[in-house]
Design a protein around this motif. Structure first.
Motif, PDB file in Angstrom:
ATOM      1  N   HIS A   1       0.816  -1.228   0.000  1.00  0.00           N
ATOM      2  CA  HIS A   1       0.000   0.000   0.000  1.00  0.00           C
ATOM      3  C   HIS A   1       0.844   1.271   0.000  1.00  0.00           C
ATOM      4  CE1 HIS A   1      -2.638  -3.187   1.643  1.00  0.00           C
ATOM      5  NE2 HIS A   1      -3.566  -2.554   0.966  1.00  0.00           N
ATOM      6  N   TRP A   2       2.125   1.129   0.288  1.00  0.00           N
ATOM      7  CA  TRP A   2       2.980   2.305   0.275  1.00  0.00           C
ATOM      8  C   TRP A   2       3.102   2.891  -1.132  1.00  0.00           C
ATOM      9  CZ3 TRP A   2       7.251   2.279  -2.849  1.00  0.00           C
ATOM     10  CH2 TRP A   2       7.716   1.033  -3.274  1.00  0.00           C
ATOM     11  N   MET A   3       2.871   2.053  -2.156  1.00  0.00           N
ATOM     12  CA  MET A   3       3.025   2.526  -3.532  1.00  0.00           C
ATOM     13  C   MET A   3       1.959   3.558  -3.915  1.00  0.00           C
ATOM     14  SD  MET A   3       4.330  -0.841  -5.591  1.00  0.00           S
ATOM     15  CE  MET A   3       4.616   0.132  -7.061  1.00  0.00           C
ATOM     16  N   PRO A   4       0.655   3.280  -3.707  1.00  0.00           N
ATOM     17  CA  PRO A   4      -0.324   4.341  -4.009  1.00  0.00           C
ATOM     18  C   PRO A   4      -0.175   5.568  -3.116  1.00  0.00           C
ATOM     19  CG  PRO A   4      -1.397   2.426  -3.014  1.00  0.00           C
ATOM     20  CD  PRO A   4      -0.012   2.010  -3.371  1.00  0.00           C
ATOM     21  N   VAL A   5       0.251   5.353  -1.859  1.00  0.00           N
ATOM     22  CA  VAL A   5       0.480   6.505  -0.978  1.00  0.00           C
ATOM     23  C   VAL A   5       1.594   7.372  -1.532  1.00  0.00           C
ATOM     24  CG1 VAL A   5       1.228   7.235   1.315  1.00  0.00           C
ATOM     25  CG2 VAL A   5      -0.339   5.305   1.086  1.00  0.00           C
ATOM     26  N   LEU A   6       2.714   6.742  -1.917  1.00  0.00           N
ATOM     27  CA  LEU A   6       3.861   7.497  -2.424  1.00  0.00           C
ATOM     28  C   LEU A   6       3.551   8.133  -3.775  1.00  0.00           C
ATOM     29  CD1 LEU A   6       6.755   8.301  -1.815  1.00  0.00           C
ATOM     30  CD2 LEU A   6       7.531   6.234  -2.996  1.00  0.00           C
ATOM     31  N   CYS A   7       2.827   7.423  -4.640  1.00  0.00           N
ATOM     32  CA  CYS A   7       2.469   7.994  -5.946  1.00  0.00           C
ATOM     33  C   CYS A   7       1.557   9.208  -5.775  1.00  0.00           C
ATOM     34  CB  CYS A   7       1.783   6.936  -6.802  1.00  0.00           C
ATOM     35  SG  CYS A   7       2.924   5.736  -7.537  1.00  0.00           S
ATOM     36  N   GLY A   8       0.588   9.093  -4.872  1.00  0.00           N
ATOM     37  CA  GLY A   8      -0.284  10.233  -4.602  1.00  0.00           C
ATOM     38  C   GLY A   8       0.493  11.409  -4.047  1.00  0.00           C
ATOM     39  N   PHE A   9       1.459  11.121  -3.178  1.00  0.00           N
ATOM     40  CA  PHE A   9       2.265  12.188  -2.581  1.00  0.00           C
ATOM     41  C   PHE A   9       3.157  12.852  -3.631  1.00  0.00           C
ATOM     42  CE2 PHE A   9       6.038  13.696  -0.232  1.00  0.00           C
ATOM     43  CZ  PHE A   9       5.408  14.571   0.637  1.00  0.00           C
ATOM     44  N   LEU A  10       3.746  12.059  -4.534  1.00  0.00           N
ATOM     45  CA  LEU A  10       4.579  12.626  -5.598  1.00  0.00           C
ATOM     46  C   LEU A  10       3.745  13.469  -6.560  1.00  0.00           C
ATOM     47  CD1 LEU A  10       6.936   9.596  -6.386  1.00  0.00           C
ATOM     48  CD2 LEU A  10       7.495  11.692  -5.130  1.00  0.00           C
ATOM     49  N   PHE A  11       2.515  13.025  -6.833  1.00  0.00           N
ATOM     50  CA  PHE A  11       1.593  13.824  -7.648  1.00  0.00           C
ATOM     51  C   PHE A  11       1.320  15.158  -6.960  1.00  0.00           C
ATOM     52  CE2 PHE A  11      -2.892  15.026  -8.453  1.00  0.00           C
ATOM     53  CZ  PHE A  11      -2.804  15.285  -9.810  1.00  0.00           C
ATOM     54  N   HIS A  12       1.122  15.103  -5.657  1.00  0.00           N
ATOM     55  CA  HIS A  12       0.895  16.308  -4.867  1.00  0.00           C
ATOM     56  C   HIS A  12       2.090  17.259  -4.971  1.00  0.00           C
ATOM     57  CE1 HIS A  12      -0.212  18.805  -1.435  1.00  0.00           C
ATOM     58  NE2 HIS A  12       0.980  18.569  -0.929  1.00  0.00           N
ATOM     59  N   LEU A  13       3.296  16.720  -4.804  1.00  0.00           N
ATOM     60  CA  LEU A  13       4.497  17.553  -4.896  1.00  0.00           C
ATOM     61  C   LEU A  13       4.652  18.160  -6.287  1.00  0.00           C
ATOM     62  CD1 LEU A  13       7.278  15.622  -2.929  1.00  0.00           C
ATOM     63  CD2 LEU A  13       6.014  17.651  -2.221  1.00  0.00           C
ATOM     64  N   ALA A  14       4.295  17.377  -7.306  1.00  0.00           N
ATOM     65  CA  ALA A  14       4.443  17.862  -8.687  1.00  0.00           C
ATOM     66  C   ALA A  14       3.524  19.057  -8.955  1.00  0.00           C
ATOM     67  CB  ALA A  14       4.148  16.731  -9.665  1.00  0.00           C
ATOM     68  N   ILE A  15       2.260  18.946  -8.559  1.00  0.00           N
ATOM     69  CA  ILE A  15       1.339  20.054  -8.833  1.00  0.00           C
ATOM     70  C   ILE A  15       1.683  21.267  -7.972  1.00  0.00           C
ATOM     71  CG2 ILE A  15      -0.520  18.534  -9.589  1.00  0.00           C
ATOM     72  CD1 ILE A  15      -1.894  18.936  -6.914  1.00  0.00           C
ATOM     73  N   ILE A  16       2.182  21.036  -6.767  1.00  0.00           N
ATOM     74  CA  ILE A  16       2.605  22.149  -5.908  1.00  0.00           C
ATOM     75  C   ILE A  16       3.811  22.861  -6.520  1.00  0.00           C
ATOM     76  CG2 ILE A  16       3.666  22.722  -3.684  1.00  0.00           C
ATOM     77  CD1 ILE A  16       0.689  22.332  -3.520  1.00  0.00           C
ATOM     78  N   ALA A  17       4.773  22.068  -7.032  1.00  0.00           N
ATOM     79  CA  ALA A  17       5.972  22.661  -7.634  1.00  0.00           C
ATOM     80  C   ALA A  17       5.614  23.515  -8.838  1.00  0.00           C
ATOM     81  CB  ALA A  17       6.948  21.548  -8.029  1.00  0.00           C
ATOM     82  N   VAL A  18       4.743  22.994  -9.712  1.00  0.00           N
ATOM     83  CA  VAL A  18       4.330  23.752 -10.902  1.00  0.00           C
ATOM     84  C   VAL A  18       3.550  25.004 -10.486  1.00  0.00           C
ATOM     85  CG1 VAL A  18       2.923  23.684 -12.997  1.00  0.00           C
ATOM     86  CG2 VAL A  18       4.290  21.693 -12.350  1.00  0.00           C
ATOM     87  N   TYR A  19       2.680  24.846  -9.512  1.00  0.00           N
ATOM     88  CA  TYR A  19       1.833  25.950  -9.039  1.00  0.00           C
ATOM     89  C   TYR A  19       2.680  27.073  -8.449  1.00  0.00           C
ATOM     90  CZ  TYR A  19      -2.702  27.666  -7.245  1.00  0.00           C
ATOM     91  OH  TYR A  19      -3.848  28.382  -7.005  1.00  0.00           O
ATOM     92  N   LEU A  20       3.625  26.715  -7.591  1.00  0.00           N
ATOM     93  CA  LEU A  20       4.469  27.723  -6.951  1.00  0.00           C
ATOM     94  C   LEU A  20       5.408  28.391  -7.959  1.00  0.00           C
ATOM     95  CD1 LEU A  20       5.370  25.906  -3.599  1.00  0.00           C
ATOM     96  CD2 LEU A  20       3.771  27.794  -3.932  1.00  0.00           C
ATOM     97  N   LYS A  21       5.895  27.614  -8.920  1.00  0.00           N
ATOM     98  CA  LYS A  21       6.741  28.192  -9.966  1.00  0.00           C
ATOM     99  C   LYS A  21       5.955  29.210 -10.785  1.00  0.00           C
ATOM    100  CE  LYS A  21      10.246  28.732 -12.713  1.00  0.00           C
ATOM    101  NZ  LYS A  21      11.439  29.502 -12.262  1.00  0.00           N
ATOM    102  N   ALA A  22       4.707  28.870 -11.103  1.00  0.00           N
ATOM    103  CA  ALA A  22       3.859  29.790 -11.866  1.00  0.00           C
ATOM    104  C   ALA A  22       3.596  31.068 -11.085  1.00  0.00           C
ATOM    105  CB  ALA A  22       2.546  29.096 -12.220  1.00  0.00           C
ATOM    106  N   LEU A  23       3.320  30.935  -9.786  1.00  0.00           N
ATOM    107  CA  LEU A  23       3.041  32.114  -8.952  1.00  0.00           C
ATOM    108  C   LEU A  23       4.276  33.000  -8.794  1.00  0.00           C
ATOM    109  CD1 LEU A  23       0.893  30.435  -6.139  1.00  0.00           C
ATOM    110  CD2 LEU A  23       0.069  32.008  -7.896  1.00  0.00           C
ATOM    111  N   SER A  24       5.464  32.400  -8.904  1.00  0.00           N
ATOM    112  CA  SER A  24       6.699  33.175  -8.723  1.00  0.00           C
ATOM    113  C   SER A  24       6.903  34.197  -9.840  1.00  0.00           C
ATOM    114  CB  SER A  24       7.906  32.232  -8.660  1.00  0.00           C
ATOM    115  OG  SER A  24       8.125  31.600  -9.918  1.00  0.00           O
ATOM    116  N   TYR A  25       6.228  34.023 -10.982  1.00  0.00           N
ATOM    117  CA  TYR A  25       6.328  34.995 -12.074  1.00  0.00           C
ATOM    118  C   TYR A  25       5.553  36.279 -11.771  1.00  0.00           C
ATOM    119  CZ  TYR A  25       8.303  31.392 -15.158  1.00  0.00           C
ATOM    120  OH  TYR A  25       9.101  30.438 -15.729  1.00  0.00           O
ATOM    121  N   PHE A  26       4.629  36.192 -10.801  1.00  0.00           N
ATOM    122  CA  PHE A  26       3.769  37.336 -10.493  1.00  0.00           C
ATOM    123  C   PHE A  26       3.864  37.655  -8.998  1.00  0.00           C
ATOM    124  CE2 PHE A  26       1.891  34.772 -13.838  1.00  0.00           C
ATOM    125  CZ  PHE A  26       1.729  35.679 -14.870  1.00  0.00           C
ATOM    126  N   LYS A  27       4.847  38.405  -8.627  1.00  0.00           N
ATOM    127  CA  LYS A  27       5.083  38.702  -7.217  1.00  0.00           C
ATOM    128  C   LYS A  27       3.923  39.499  -6.620  1.00  0.00           C
ATOM    129  CE  LYS A  27       9.243  36.896  -7.070  1.00  0.00           C
ATOM    130  NZ  LYS A  27       9.549  35.720  -6.240  1.00  0.00           N
TER     131      LYS A  27
END
Length: 364
Positions: A35-61
């Motif tokens: 069960h650690w696999m779906p937990v880790l995959c979900g968490f990595l998906f979470h990190l990915a969308i957060i990284a893209v989201y924060l990078k996008a927001l950094s263009y508009f201070k």
């Protein structure tokens, strides 16, 4: 008080309220082992969308997502904001109905469900009206001091009756990523994506550093693993599948002789109720931002009560828990669209904005 600390506490607390109810059974239903696999995959998906989201927001201070999109393109703005508005409204309905149902089953079985739903709407509505986002950010720190320690205490004691043999096999014999074809896995992503949109609404009100959000995400990872593995390690995978709220069931069986309370799950439930109301209040505030900045500047004194009445009526129309569970399932497609499309479209907008700014700078 540091705004960075407030935003991080808000991020952590708002997600903690989403982990221990439906998330464990969704993950357990998505796979029979490892069960650690779906937990880790979900968490990595979470990190990915957060990284893209924060990078996008950094263009508009210092700008929030509503102002950014409306200044660039009204079509793009409503391509992002309209689904987000519908999604957040749906989230409140499901959260209010789910939290009320859990509270009724666990400790308030004689209390009418409509009273609990009204409570889960009126308290967050009051917090939004009288605290606004500044008050909510400060409240997150207070909630952290009051309730995070009891939650950690419950998580630590929930290992009381585990059998480590249930942890194996570490790697599934066949179909390692078969959970990706199971609808329950995508339903479980609600625990990862329920509160990420908030980060796009905060820059106009509070500055924060991206690394603090990543640190908050890492703090949450053990909670995701514990919520899933403690029931599995205690009862086994087959037995756990039969339970509606497996982690709450395990916590209810814990015996601590030196504790003055008969049921330790009271600690967990009260904490999660506080986190749930806080999450609902944050979602209310985001809906207010979209409506007031993107549509019409209606006074919160009228808008919040109006939203409460509409959502309360919708909640009353949901007859039972099976219908609530189906609504969670039907919400999956919209949830994935909002979680994936919003960061990507905002990133593209930010990249184009940065490119135009460089061209204009060269011309001058």
């Amino acid at each position: 008080m540091s705004k960075n600390l407030q935003v991080t506490a808000t991020y952590v607390v708002s997600h903690l309220g989403l982990i221990f109810f439906l998330y464990p059974i969704d993950v357990i239903e998505s796979t029979n082992e490892a069960h650690w696999m779906p937990v880790l995959c979900g968490f990595l998906f979470h990190l990915a969308i957060i990284a893209v989201y924060l990078k996008a927001l950094s263009y508009f201070k210092g700008q929030n997502i509503v102002n950014i999109l409306l200044k660039k393109s009204k079509f793009l703005a409503w391509l992002v904001l309209l689904p987000a508005l519908f999604y957040m409204s749906w989230i409140i309905v499901l959260a209010v109905r789910a939290f009320s149902e859990v509270l009724s089953i666990a400790i308030l079985s004689n209390t009418p469900l409509w009273i609990l739903m009204l409570l889960f709407l009126s308290v967050p509505g009051f917090m939004v009206l009288h605290g606004q986002i500044g008050g909510l950010l400060r409240l997150s720190v207070l909630l952290s001091f009051l309730f995070v320690v009891p939650v950690v205490f419950v998580m630590a004691t929930s290992f009381q009756n585990i059998d480590w043999h249930y942890f194996f096999p570490l790697w599934p014999a066949q179909g390692a990523f078969s959970f990706l074809a199971h609808s329950a896995f995508y339903k479980s992503l609600f625990a990862y994506t329920g509160g990420f949109l908030l980060l796009g609404f905060l820059p106009s009100y509070a500055e924060f550093k991206s690394r603090s959000i990543y640190a908050g995400s890492l703090i949450l990872l053990p909670s995701y693993l514990i919520a899933v593995y403690v029931p599995v390690l205690t009862l086994g995978e087959e037995t756990t599948r039969q339970l509606q709220f497996p982690y709450l069931f395990i916590v209810d069986t814990i015996e601590i002789n030196w504790l003055m309370f008969d049921r330790i799950n009271v600690f967990l439930l009260l904490s999660l109720v506080a986190f749930g109301m806080f999450f609902i209040s944050l979602t209310f505030w985001q809906i207010l931002c979209v409506i007031r900045l993107g549509m019409k500047d209606i006074s919160p004194n009228y808008l919040v009560p109006g939203l409460i009445v509409v959502i309360f009526i919708v909640c009353l129309c949901i007859p039972d828990w099976k219908t609530t569970d189906k609504l969670f399932q039907w919400n999956t497609a919209l949830r994935l669209y909002v979680a994936i499309a919003t960061p990507i479209l905002l990133l593209i907008t930010g990249w184009v904005h940065a490119k135009k700014s460089k061209v204009e700078l060269r011309k001058t």
